[in-house]
Design a protein around this motif. Sequence first.
Motif, PDB file in Angstrom:
ATOM      1  N   MET A   1       3.788   0.743  -7.215  1.00 57.29           N
ATOM      2  CA  MET A   1       4.689  -0.021  -6.365  1.00 57.29           C
ATOM      3  C   MET A   1       4.293  -1.490  -6.454  1.00 57.29           C
ATOM      4  SD  MET A   1       5.390   0.515  -2.257  1.00 57.29           S
ATOM      5  CE  MET A   1       5.281   2.258  -2.434  1.00 57.29           C
ATOM      6  N   ASP A   2       5.274  -2.340  -6.723  1.00 57.62           N
ATOM      7  CA  ASP A   2       4.935  -3.746  -6.848  1.00 57.62           C
ATOM      8  C   ASP A   2       4.839  -4.422  -5.480  1.00 57.62           C
ATOM      9  OD1 ASP A   2       7.553  -4.247  -6.085  1.00 57.62           O
ATOM     10  OD2 ASP A   2       8.124  -5.264  -7.921  1.00 57.62           O
ATOM     11  N   GLU A   3       4.390  -5.661  -5.482  1.00 57.73           N
ATOM     12  CA  GLU A   3       4.101  -6.370  -4.244  1.00 57.73           C
ATOM     13  C   GLU A   3       5.344  -6.565  -3.377  1.00 57.73           C
ATOM     14  OE1 GLU A   3       2.145 -10.598  -2.773  1.00 57.73           O
ATOM     15  OE2 GLU A   3       2.380 -10.215  -4.909  1.00 57.73           O
ATOM     16  N   LEU A   4       6.470  -6.873  -3.996  1.00 58.79           N
ATOM     17  CA  LEU A   4       7.703  -7.064  -3.243  1.00 58.79           C
ATOM     18  C   LEU A   4       8.072  -5.804  -2.474  1.00 58.79           C
ATOM     19  CD1 LEU A   4      10.428  -8.439  -2.515  1.00 58.79           C
ATOM     20  CD2 LEU A   4      11.312  -7.503  -4.646  1.00 58.79           C
ATOM     21  N   VAL A   5       8.124  -4.690  -3.159  1.00 59.49           N
ATOM     22  CA  VAL A   5       8.496  -3.420  -2.522  1.00 59.49           C
ATOM     23  C   VAL A   5       7.490  -3.064  -1.438  1.00 59.49           C
ATOM     24  CG1 VAL A   5       8.863  -0.955  -2.914  1.00 59.49           C
ATOM     25  CG2 VAL A   5       9.697  -2.619  -4.591  1.00 59.49           C
ATOM     26  N   GLU A   6       6.227  -3.251  -1.732  1.00 60.59           N
ATOM     27  CA  GLU A   6       5.186  -2.943  -0.750  1.00 60.59           C
ATOM     28  C   GLU A   6       5.349  -3.779   0.517  1.00 60.59           C
ATOM     29  OE1 GLU A   6       0.364  -3.192  -0.614  1.00 60.59           O
ATOM     30  OE2 GLU A   6       1.294  -2.548  -2.494  1.00 60.59           O
ATOM     31  N   ASN A   7       5.620  -5.073   0.361  1.00 61.57           N
ATOM     32  CA  ASN A   7       5.798  -5.943   1.526  1.00 61.57           C
ATOM     33  C   ASN A   7       7.046  -5.574   2.321  1.00 61.57           C
ATOM     34  OD1 ASN A   7       3.493  -7.457   1.176  1.00 61.57           O
ATOM     35  ND2 ASN A   7       4.507  -9.036  -0.005  1.00 61.57           N
ATOM     36  N   ILE A   8       8.120  -5.241   1.623  1.00 65.46           N
ATOM     37  CA  ILE A   8       9.345  -4.838   2.313  1.00 65.46           C
ATOM     38  C   ILE A   8       9.108  -3.549   3.090  1.00 65.46           C
ATOM     39  CG2 ILE A   8      11.669  -3.911   1.912  1.00 65.46           C
ATOM     40  CD1 ILE A   8      11.995  -6.131  -0.204  1.00 65.46           C
ATOM     41  N   PHE A   9       8.425  -2.600   2.474  1.00 66.18           N
ATOM     42  CA  PHE A   9       8.133  -1.344   3.164  1.00 66.18           C
ATOM     43  C   PHE A   9       7.225  -1.576   4.362  1.00 66.18           C
ATOM     44  CE2 PHE A   9       8.905   1.787  -0.596  1.00 66.18           C
ATOM     45  CZ  PHE A   9      10.252   1.499  -0.537  1.00 66.18           C
ATOM     46  N   LYS A  10       6.195  -2.401   4.209  1.00 58.89           N
ATOM     47  CA  LYS A  10       5.295  -2.687   5.329  1.00 58.89           C
ATOM     48  C   LYS A  10       6.063  -3.269   6.506  1.00 58.89           C
ATOM     49  CE  LYS A  10       0.929  -3.568   2.957  1.00 58.89           C
ATOM     50  NZ  LYS A  10      -0.043  -4.626   2.583  1.00 58.89           N
ATOM     51  N   SER A  11       6.931  -4.233   6.214  1.00 62.57           N
ATOM     52  CA  SER A  11       7.703  -4.871   7.270  1.00 62.57           C
ATOM     53  C   SER A  11       8.641  -3.874   7.939  1.00 62.57           C
ATOM     54  CB  SER A  11       8.505  -6.038   6.695  1.00 62.57           C
ATOM     55  OG  SER A  11       9.281  -6.641   7.690  1.00 62.57           O
ATOM     56  N   GLY A  12       9.331  -3.077   7.138  1.00 62.51           N
ATOM     57  CA  GLY A  12      10.231  -2.067   7.688  1.00 62.51           C
ATOM     58  C   GLY A  12       9.502  -1.030   8.520  1.00 62.51           C
ATOM     59  N   LEU A  13       8.316  -0.625   8.051  1.00 60.71           N
ATOM     60  CA  LEU A  13       7.524   0.370   8.779  1.00 60.71           C
ATOM     61  C   LEU A  13       7.033  -0.187  10.104  1.00 60.71           C
ATOM     62  CD1 LEU A  13       5.475   1.870   5.818  1.00 60.71           C
ATOM     63  CD2 LEU A  13       7.430   2.898   6.985  1.00 60.71           C
ATOM     64  N   GLN A  14       6.618  -1.462  10.095  1.00 56.60           N
ATOM     65  CA  GLN A  14       6.167  -2.085  11.339  1.00 56.60           C
ATOM     66  C   GLN A  14       7.302  -2.158  12.347  1.00 56.60           C
ATOM     67  OE1 GLN A  14       4.667  -5.875  10.038  1.00 56.60           O
ATOM     68  NE2 GLN A  14       2.575  -5.121   9.772  1.00 56.60           N
ATOM     69  N   GLN A  15       8.484  -2.540  11.879  1.00 56.10           N
ATOM     70  CA  GLN A  15       9.644  -2.647  12.776  1.00 56.10           C
ATOM     71  C   GLN A  15      10.008  -1.283  13.361  1.00 56.10           C
ATOM     72  OE1 GLN A  15      11.925  -5.336  13.413  1.00 56.10           O
ATOM     73  NE2 GLN A  15      10.694  -6.850  12.353  1.00 56.10           N
ATOM     74  N   ALA A  16       9.936  -0.240  12.521  1.00 53.04           N
ATOM     75  CA  ALA A  16      10.350   1.099  12.954  1.00 53.04           C
ATOM     76  C   ALA A  16       9.246   1.842  13.699  1.00 53.04           C
ATOM     77  CB  ALA A  16      10.798   1.924  11.748  1.00 53.04           C
ATOM     78  N   GLY A  17       8.008   1.445  13.472  1.00 51.27           N
ATOM     79  CA  GLY A  17       6.896   2.128  14.125  1.00 51.27           C
ATOM     80  C   GLY A  17       6.581   3.484  13.512  1.00 51.27           C
ATOM     81  N   ILE A  18       6.764   3.597  12.193  1.00 47.87           N
ATOM     82  CA  ILE A  18       6.439   4.849  11.504  1.00 47.87           C
ATOM     83  C   ILE A  18       5.433   4.573  10.394  1.00 47.87           C
ATOM     84  CG2 ILE A  18       8.701   5.855  12.004  1.00 47.87           C
ATOM     85  CD1 ILE A  18       9.411   5.418   9.036  1.00 47.87           C
ATOM     86  N   THR A  19       4.893   5.637   9.831  1.00 48.05           N
ATOM     87  CA  THR A  19       3.918   5.509   8.749  1.00 48.05           C
ATOM     88  C   THR A  19       4.627   5.606   7.398  1.00 48.05           C
ATOM     89  OG1 THR A  19       3.529   7.888   8.605  1.00 48.05           O
ATOM     90  CG2 THR A  19       2.157   6.642  10.170  1.00 48.05           C
ATOM     91  N   GLN A  20       3.901   5.215   6.363  1.00 53.77           N
ATOM     92  CA  GLN A  20       4.460   5.304   5.015  1.00 53.77           C
ATOM     93  C   GLN A  20       4.700   6.766   4.631  1.00 53.77           C
ATOM     94  OE1 GLN A  20       2.286   3.050   2.124  1.00 53.77           O
ATOM     95  NE2 GLN A  20       3.850   3.310   0.565  1.00 53.77           N
ATOM     96  N   LYS A  21       3.825   7.642   5.083  1.00 53.71           N
ATOM     97  CA  LYS A  21       3.996   9.072   4.817  1.00 53.71           C
ATOM     98  C   LYS A  21       5.311   9.567   5.406  1.00 53.71           C
ATOM     99  CE  LYS A  21       1.677  13.507   5.379  1.00 53.71           C
ATOM    100  NZ  LYS A  21       0.513  14.211   5.926  1.00 53.71           N
ATOM    101  N   MET A  22       5.644   9.106   6.609  1.00 53.51           N
ATOM    102  CA  MET A  22       6.898   9.495   7.243  1.00 53.51           C
ATOM    103  C   MET A  22       8.098   8.946   6.473  1.00 53.51           C
ATOM    104  SD  MET A  22       5.801   8.939  11.224  1.00 53.51           S
ATOM    105  CE  MET A  22       7.349   9.374  11.978  1.00 53.51           C
ATOM    106  N   LEU A  23       7.970   7.716   5.964  1.00 57.21           N
ATOM    107  CA  LEU A  23       9.059   7.102   5.211  1.00 57.21           C
ATOM    108  C   LEU A  23       9.413   7.922   3.982  1.00 57.21           C
ATOM    109  CD1 LEU A  23      10.917   4.529   4.966  1.00 57.21           C
ATOM    110  CD2 LEU A  23       9.189   3.660   3.399  1.00 57.21           C
ATOM    111  N   PHE A  24       8.418   8.467   3.309  1.00 58.85           N
ATOM    112  CA  PHE A  24       8.648   9.213   2.083  1.00 58.85           C
ATOM    113  C   PHE A  24       8.847  10.707   2.315  1.00 58.85           C
ATOM    114  CE2 PHE A  24       6.331   5.460   0.411  1.00 58.85           C
ATOM    115  CZ  PHE A  24       7.400   4.933  -0.298  1.00 58.85           C
TER     116      PHE A  24
END
Length: 113
Positions: A1-24
């Motif tokens: 996963m490149d830096e852009l995607v990682e940063n977008i996912f981090k931001s989205g996860l923080q806003q939603a209050g879920i973990t990366q495991k939950m996202l996938f």
Amino acid sequence: MDELVENIFKSGLQQAGITQKMLFSKKRSAIIVDAKQSCAFALREWGFTLKDIAKELNYKDHTTISHLLNKRHHNSLKNQLIGVRAIKWHLSMHLMKICDIEANMEAKNLDED
């Protein structure tokens, strides 16, 4: 996963209050779907193809992403806003890195003089 995607996912996860495991995960609870939709909006805005977004979100193909982006449910406008904020967050983080590099280069040049 490149830096852009990682940063977008981090931001989205923080806003939603879920973990990366939950996202996938394959779960379809509202909070997870909202987070996935936010990430998909952000990646689409950045220019990713539906196929690329599907790959990043661990979906089988682009049709699921098409449905996710076009689905109008109670939070879709909010999710679009979260996606835009994720892009802005990534850009601001990237600009801070550039500023730090430039400041270090200037300090190094002053030390050499």
